[in-house]
Write a protein that holds these residues in place. Structure first.
Motif, mmCIF file in Angstrom:
data_model
loop_
_atom_site.group_PDB
_atom_site.id
_atom_site.type_symbol
_atom_site.label_atom_id
_atom_site.label_comp_id
_atom_site.label_asym_id
_atom_site.label_seq_id
_atom_site.Cartn_x
_atom_site.Cartn_y
_atom_site.Cartn_z
ATOM 1 N N LEU A 171 -43.094 29.632 -15.603
ATOM 2 C CA LEU A 171 -43.986 29.322 -14.486
ATOM 3 C C LEU A 171 -44.411 27.853 -14.522
ATOM 4 N N LYS A 172 -44.694 27.340 -15.716
ATOM 5 C CA LYS A 172 -45.063 25.930 -15.851
ATOM 6 C C LYS A 172 -43.940 25.022 -15.385
ATOM 7 N N GLU A 199 -41.619 25.764 -13.156
ATOM 8 C CA GLU A 199 -41.511 25.870 -11.701
ATOM 9 C C GLU A 199 -42.607 25.047 -11.013
ATOM 10 N N LEU A 200 -43.815 25.082 -11.555
ATOM 11 C CA LEU A 200 -44.902 24.294 -10.988
ATOM 12 C C LEU A 200 -44.635 22.799 -11.143
ATOM 13 N N LYS A 235 -37.363 37.446 -14.214
ATOM 14 C CA LYS A 235 -38.513 36.610 -14.566
ATOM 15 C C LYS A 235 -38.477 35.283 -13.820
ATOM 16 N N ALA A 237 -41.338 34.056 -11.179
ATOM 17 C CA ALA A 237 -42.020 32.780 -11.404
ATOM 18 C C ALA A 237 -42.035 31.942 -10.124
ATOM 19 N N LYS A 238 -40.951 32.018 -9.351
ATOM 20 C CA LYS A 238 -40.891 31.262 -8.097
ATOM 21 C C LYS A 238 -41.853 31.851 -7.064
ATOM 22 N N ILE A 271 -44.640 33.428 -7.765
ATOM 23 C CA ILE A 271 -45.994 33.085 -8.216
ATOM 24 C C ILE A 271 -46.289 31.612 -7.954
ATOM 25 N N THR A 272 -45.282 30.752 -8.131
ATOM 26 C CA THR A 272 -45.446 29.326 -7.840
ATOM 27 C C THR A 272 -45.785 29.119 -6.369
#
Length: 271
Positions: free
Chosen positions: A2-3, A5-6, A109, A113-114, A116-117
C-alpha cells in the motif's frame, strides 16, 4: 504494498494536476459568485419579493457551499476516475504489471492495495475541497441562512444549514468512492488508459441520464439514483432512515464492483 502504491500515486504529475484542476474550478465558482452572484440572486428572487419580505444576506457562505456541492458533482468524479483508473491502466500500458508478476507478489493483494489507494486519494481530495470551500465561503461571504430550491423553496437557519452541508459532504464522499471504485474495475477490463477514460465518462453520463428518469419502484434500488443521496439533506423534512438506507445500499454496490474487479484481476493472465 500500500505504501508503494501511495508513493507511485503522488509521484505522478497527473495527481497534482487533478488537485490543481479541482481547486481552479472551485476558485472560479467563488470568483463568479463574488462579482456576479448578488445580481443573479436578485434576478431569481425578484418575483418572490412581491409576495415575501427577505431580510439579511442571502448570498452567504452556506449558499456558496451548496453551489460548490452542485457544481462539482460531475466534474469532480470525472477527474477522480481518471486518476484512479490510471493506477491500473498505466501499469498495463508500461508493462509494469508483468514485471511485478515475475516477483513473489500476490495479485489479489496488489489489486486490493490499488483500490485502497484510490479510496485514500478520494477521501483526501474531498477533504481538501471541503476545507478550502469552508475557508473561502465563510471568510469572503460570511455566515447566514440558506435558501435552496428543490421543487419548493426551503429555508434553513445558519446552524442547521452548517449541519446539513457537513452531512452532504460526507454522503457525497461515499458517492465519489463509488465512482472511483468503478473506474478501477473498468480499467481492469479495458486495460488501456484512453478506453477507460472514455468508458468512465460514459458511465457518468449514463448515471446522470438515469438520475433524471423515473423507474417507479426501482428508483430506490438503482445505483445512479443513490449517488445523489447527498441532495436529500436539503429537503425540508429530513428522512434520516431513507438517507442511511441509500448510503448503505451504495456502499454495498461499491463492494460488489470492487469484488468483481478483484476476482477478474486475480483470475486474468497479466501477460
Amino acid at each position: 504494498m500500500l505504501k508503494i502504491e501511495l508513493f507511485k500515486l503522488f509521484k505522478e504529475a497527473k495527481t497534482w494536476y487533478a488537485i490543481a484542476a479541482v481547486l481552479i474550478i472551485e476558485f472560479i465558482i467563488f470568483f463568479a459568485a463574488y462579482y456576479q452572484g448578488r445580481t443573479v440572486l436578485e434576478l431569481l428572487l425578484d418575483n418572490l419579493r412581491q409576495s415575501f419580505y427577505f431580510e439579511g444576506n442571502l448570498l452567504n457562505g452556506n449558499l456558496l457551499l451548496y453551489i460548490v456541492l452542485n457544481s462539482l458533482w460531475f466534474n469532480l468524479p470525472l477527474i477522480l476516475m481518471i486518476v484512479s483508473s490510471a493506477l491500473i491502466t498505466e501499469e498495463y500500458k508500461t508493462g509494469t504489471l508483468k514485471t511485478l508478476m515475475l516477483q513473489a507478489v500476490s495479485k489479489k493483494k496488489l489489486i486490493i492495495a490499488k483500490y485502497i489507494t484510490s479510496l485514500i486519494f478520494t477521501i483526501l481530495m474531498l477533504g481538501i475541497l471541503m476545507l478550502t470551500s469552508f475557508l473561502l465561503a465563510y471568510s469572503i461571504f460570511g455566515d447566514g441562512d440558506l435558501v435552496v430550491y428543490l421543487g419548493t423553496l426551503n429555508f434553513f437557519s445558519s446552524e442547521e444549514a452548517f449541519f446539513r452541508i457537513i452531512c452532504a459532504f460526507a454522503s457525497g464522499t461515499l458517492s465519489m468512492i463509488f465512482f472511483t471504485t468503478v473506474s478501477i474495475t473498468l480499467g481492469i477490463f479495458l486495460k488501456e488508459p484512453t478506453k477507460t477514460w472514455i468508458a468512465s465518462a460514459l458511465f457518468l453520463i449514463l448515471c446522470s441520464i438515469i438520475l433524471k428518469a423515473d423507474f417507479g419502484m426501482m428508483n430506490d434500488l438503482l445505483f445512479p439514483k443513490l449517488t445523489n443521496s447527498w441532495q436529500q439533506f436539503f429537503n425540508y423534512d429530513l428522512d434520516i432512515k431513507k438517507i442511511a438506507f441509500n448510503n448503505l445500499l451504495l456502499f454495498i454496490y461499491t463492494l460488489l464492483f470492487a469484488g468483481f474487479g478483484i476476482y477478474k484481476f486475480s483470475k486474468s493472465d497479466i501477460g
